[in-house]
Design an enzyme around this catalytic site. Structure first.
Site, PDB file in Angstrom:
ATOM      1  N   TYR A  80       0.833  -1.205   0.000  1.00  0.00           N
ATOM      2  CA  TYR A  80       0.000   0.000   0.000  1.00  0.00           C
ATOM      3  C   TYR A  80       0.865   1.252   0.000  1.00  0.00           C
ATOM      4  O   TYR A  80       0.583   2.220  -0.695  1.00  0.00           O
ATOM      5  CB  TYR A  80      -0.921  -0.005   1.218  1.00  0.00           C
ATOM      6  CG  TYR A  80      -1.867   1.179   1.248  1.00  0.00           C
ATOM      7  CD1 TYR A  80      -3.108   1.109   0.618  1.00  0.00           C
ATOM      8  CD2 TYR A  80      -1.512   2.368   1.893  1.00  0.00           C
ATOM      9  CE1 TYR A  80      -3.967   2.194   0.625  1.00  0.00           C
ATOM     10  CE2 TYR A  80      -2.373   3.452   1.899  1.00  0.00           C
ATOM     11  CZ  TYR A  80      -3.602   3.366   1.272  1.00  0.00           C
ATOM     12  OH  TYR A  80      -4.442   4.440   1.272  1.00  0.00           O
ATOM     13  N   PHE A 132      -9.557  19.330 -25.044  1.00  0.00           N
ATOM     14  CA  PHE A 132     -10.062  17.965 -25.025  1.00  0.00           C
ATOM     15  C   PHE A 132     -11.294  17.977 -24.133  1.00  0.00           C
ATOM     16  O   PHE A 132     -11.415  18.809 -23.227  1.00  0.00           O
ATOM     17  CB  PHE A 132      -9.003  16.984 -24.511  1.00  0.00           C
ATOM     18  CG  PHE A 132      -9.456  15.554 -24.570  1.00  0.00           C
ATOM     19  CD1 PHE A 132      -9.732  14.953 -25.788  1.00  0.00           C
ATOM     20  CD2 PHE A 132      -9.629  14.821 -23.412  1.00  0.00           C
ATOM     21  CE1 PHE A 132     -10.173  13.638 -25.846  1.00  0.00           C
ATOM     22  CE2 PHE A 132     -10.071  13.496 -23.467  1.00  0.00           C
ATOM     23  CZ  PHE A 132     -10.341  12.907 -24.685  1.00  0.00           C
ATOM     24  N   THR A 133     -12.212  17.070 -24.376  1.00  0.00           N
ATOM     25  CA  THR A 133     -13.527  17.128 -23.726  1.00  0.00           C
ATOM     26  C   THR A 133     -13.431  17.113 -22.198  1.00  0.00           C
ATOM     27  O   THR A 133     -14.023  17.961 -21.524  1.00  0.00           O
ATOM     28  CB  THR A 133     -14.397  15.959 -24.208  1.00  0.00           C
ATOM     29  OG1 THR A 133     -13.626  14.755 -24.177  1.00  0.00           O
ATOM     30  CG2 THR A 133     -14.882  16.196 -25.628  1.00  0.00           C
ATOM     31  N   ASP A 223      -0.012  18.406 -21.871  1.00  0.00           N
ATOM     32  CA  ASP A 223      -0.727  17.128 -21.881  1.00  0.00           C
ATOM     33  C   ASP A 223       0.059  16.202 -22.806  1.00  0.00           C
ATOM     34  O   ASP A 223       0.027  16.351 -24.025  1.00  0.00           O
ATOM     35  CB  ASP A 223      -2.158  17.319 -22.376  1.00  0.00           C
ATOM     36  CG  ASP A 223      -2.947  16.008 -22.415  1.00  0.00           C
ATOM     37  OD1 ASP A 223      -2.333  14.928 -22.285  1.00  0.00           O
ATOM     38  OD2 ASP A 223      -4.178  16.065 -22.613  1.00  0.00           O
ATOM     39  N   LYS A 266      -2.599   5.803 -23.000  1.00  0.00           N
ATOM     40  CA  LYS A 266      -2.079   6.141 -24.318  1.00  0.00           C
ATOM     41  C   LYS A 266      -0.546   6.107 -24.316  1.00  0.00           C
ATOM     42  O   LYS A 266       0.071   5.431 -25.132  1.00  0.00           O
ATOM     43  CB  LYS A 266      -2.569   7.524 -24.749  1.00  0.00           C
ATOM     44  CG  LYS A 266      -4.082   7.628 -24.924  1.00  0.00           C
ATOM     45  CD  LYS A 266      -4.483   9.043 -25.301  1.00  0.00           C
ATOM     46  CE  LYS A 266      -5.998   9.178 -25.427  1.00  0.00           C
ATOM     47  NZ  LYS A 266      -6.544   8.437 -26.570  1.00  0.00           N
ATOM     48  N   ARG A 389     -16.268  12.903 -33.331  1.00  0.00           N
ATOM     49  CA  ARG A 389     -15.520  14.046 -32.812  1.00  0.00           C
ATOM     50  C   ARG A 389     -16.031  15.289 -33.521  1.00  0.00           C
ATOM     51  O   ARG A 389     -15.461  15.764 -34.463  1.00  0.00           O
ATOM     52  CB  ARG A 389     -14.017  13.884 -33.048  1.00  0.00           C
ATOM     53  CG  ARG A 389     -13.378  12.672 -32.414  1.00  0.00           C
ATOM     54  CD  ARG A 389     -13.019  12.860 -30.940  1.00  0.00           C
ATOM     55  NE  ARG A 389     -14.168  12.892 -30.047  1.00  0.00           N
ATOM     56  CZ  ARG A 389     -14.063  12.881 -28.717  1.00  0.00           C
ATOM     57  NH1 ARG A 389     -12.887  12.856 -28.132  1.00  0.00           N
ATOM     58  NH2 ARG A 389     -15.129  12.916 -27.973  1.00  0.00           N
ATOM     59  N   PHE A 455     -21.761  12.892 -25.097  1.00  0.00           N
ATOM     60  CA  PHE A 455     -21.322  11.941 -26.120  1.00  0.00           C
ATOM     61  C   PHE A 455     -20.939  10.595 -25.503  1.00  0.00           C
ATOM     62  O   PHE A 455     -20.886   9.583 -26.201  1.00  0.00           O
ATOM     63  CB  PHE A 455     -20.142  12.509 -26.918  1.00  0.00           C
ATOM     64  CG  PHE A 455     -18.848  12.592 -26.151  1.00  0.00           C
ATOM     65  CD1 PHE A 455     -17.907  11.589 -26.235  1.00  0.00           C
ATOM     66  CD2 PHE A 455     -18.575  13.695 -25.346  1.00  0.00           C
ATOM     67  CE1 PHE A 455     -16.716  11.661 -25.532  1.00  0.00           C
ATOM     68  CE2 PHE A 455     -17.383  13.777 -24.645  1.00  0.00           C
ATOM     69  CZ  PHE A 455     -16.449  12.759 -24.726  1.00  0.00           C
TER      70      PHE A 455
END
Length: 482
Positions: A80, A132-133, A223, A266, A389, A455
């Site tokens: 942990y 980005f959303t 990002d 990613k 998109r 979406f």
């Protein structure tokens, strides 16, 4: 980087890896696909994976791990607090990026939540090369405003500009001058701008943005979720990077930024995320929120097995032969579609091949979600799941009006090291057929519309019987073929 030419003169992407584990695929019959799309409310996010043949919805968390990543997962220290796994990951992050501090999170949007809670105050502005959303949602929830200051070429669907993800420097300077630096929460650069076709920015542009930010004492946030694609394009398109290694480019990018965050789903092909910080004061503010939202500081809501895989995946990102397969497959798809006259975003970017729904189905008005309709139609005729998109990915203004997106794209993501060239050829064939029969495709309308991130789980219905007519034409042309 391997440089292989074919005697035939063809330009084919050659994978510099071999497949050792396979997963059986299933292609439902077209009537089953139509029924599945109805049940999903014409939202590809709501399709069951059992009904999907080629899943091109995203490259997030669905890329293939390497043998070394799989092996590393067996070494995990499942503690942990104080796990050796964490210290191995922290060491690798600092080695590659050279930043002072690292905080683990369960994925990229968790990073966005923490960054926004600390840096965004009501009325502040976050300039970025494109939103980005989830990023935009977190900023807005904390009272901020997003200002997109992309270069004009950024939203030109057809272009030969190599770095359409660049930020417009004059617009950035003007925005700071008009509002004052104290009103700017931070400036965000997104590597491989997701919503405008996975388009990269140049190292020179990042350098200039950094100079502007530092002259005004404004944090620059990167990002880096799609960093591997941006690195690939910098290496092959940017003369400034021609003599630099991928590792050198990565370090130079990090040195220009104050905060770097990423989704490991990613970047590194694991399932998690992380934030890297230069400044100790900012680090301590972020640090207090990790146990509150994520988990203890040495696991951040992640499985330690995924953390071991992440450390290996980050190292593999420094290898051009490991990061070039996705962009090369995407370029192949784009080139083949261009030859057939099918409208697609050019030049080929990262993440996926992006069909231009604005031209593909130019008879569908934007308030009937042409990119969403195209995603629905493509699934019905092929079993391929893509992602809308466009306007459907936006959300309504407070007064209920519909903000129309600058672009209407159907993104066909190419998960790394997952699909073969024959499967890509199948996708190209079905897209070609659909383009020849595009007049049959009609629009969609919401019948279940969430107020935030609609979406993801909103549901729509066709405005006419166009789907039944599309199925009838498919059967007439293909007979009993799937």
């Amino acid at each position: 980087m391997a440089n292989v030419k074919f005697f035939s003169g063809e330009q084919l992407p050659l994978e510099m890896h071999k497949v050792r584990i396979i997963q059986k695929l299933y292609l439902p019959e077209i009537d089953q696909r139509l029924e599945a799309m109805r049940e999903a409310g014409n939202n590809t996010f709501l399709l069951k994976n059992r009904d999907v043949f080629l899943d091109m919805l995203t490259d997030s968390g669905v890329n293939a791990m390497s043998d070394r990543q799989q092996a590393a997962m067996l070494l995990a220290d499942d503690s942990y607090a104080g796990s050796e796994t964490y210290f191995r990951l922290e060491s690798k992050v600092k080695e590659i990026f050279g930043m002072n501090y690292f905080l683990p999170t369960h994925q990229g949007r968790a990073c966005e939540n923490i960054i926004s809670q600390v840096l965004v105050k009501p009325g502040t502005i976050v300039p970025m090369n494109y939103h980005f959303t989830t990023t935009k949602a977190h900023i807005v929830l904390n009272g901020g405003v997003v200002e997109e200051i992309f270069m004009d070429e950024g939203i030109e669907v057809e272009s030969n500009h190599p770095f359409k993800g660049n930020m417009d420097l004059d617009k950035l300077s003007g925005l700071i001058s008009e509002n004052g630096p104290e009103k700017i929460a931070f400036v965000r650069m997104e590597a491989g701008t997701n919503l405008i076709g996975g388009q990269p920015f140049s190292l020179e542009n990042l350098d200039q943005v950094s100079r502007i930010c530092r002259s005004h004492h404004i944090p620059l946030v990167l990002d880096a979720s799609l960093l591997s694609d941006n690195l690939y394009f910098m290496k092959i398109r940017d003369p400034q990077c021609a003599d630099l290694s991928i590792r050198d480019i990565t370090r130079k990018m990090a040195e220009l930024c104050d905060i770097v965050y990423f989704s490991a789903r990613k970047l590194s092909f694991a399932r998690g995320g992380g934030i890297m910080i230069q400044d100790e004061a900012i680090f301590k503010k972020f640090q207090t929120l990790i146990p509150l939202y994520e988990g203890f500081l040495t696991y951040g809501g992640m499985s330690v097995r995924e953390m071991e895989a992440m450390a290996v995946g980050l190292e593999e990102t420094m290898d051009m032969d490991m990061i070039n397969q996705g962009p090369q497959f995407i370029a192949y798809m784009v080139d083949q579609l261009v030859k057939k006259g099918i409208p697609v975003v050019t030049p080929a970017g990262g993440l996926g091949c992006h069909l231009d729904a604005m031209r593909f189905v130019d008879h569908i008005p934007q308030n009937e979600y042409p990119a969403g309709a195209l995603a629905s139609a493509l699934y019905i005729v092929s079993g391929i799941r893509g992602m809308e998109r466009g306007t459907m990915s936006e959300q309504r203004n407070p007064d209920g009006t519909e903000p129309l997106s600058a672009m209407e794209l159907l993104r066909l993501a190419v998960p790394r090291r997952v699909y073969t060239l024959s499967q890509v050829s199948y996708a190209l064939d079905r897209i070609h057929w659909l383009y020849e029969n595009r007049a049959l495709i009609g629009g969609l309308r919401f019948y279940d519309e969430p107020s935030v991130l609609r979406f993801f789980f909103g549901k729509l219905e066709p405005v006419s019987d166009w789907q039944e007519r599309l199925v009838a034409k498919f059967k007439a042309d293909f007979g009993d073929s799937l």
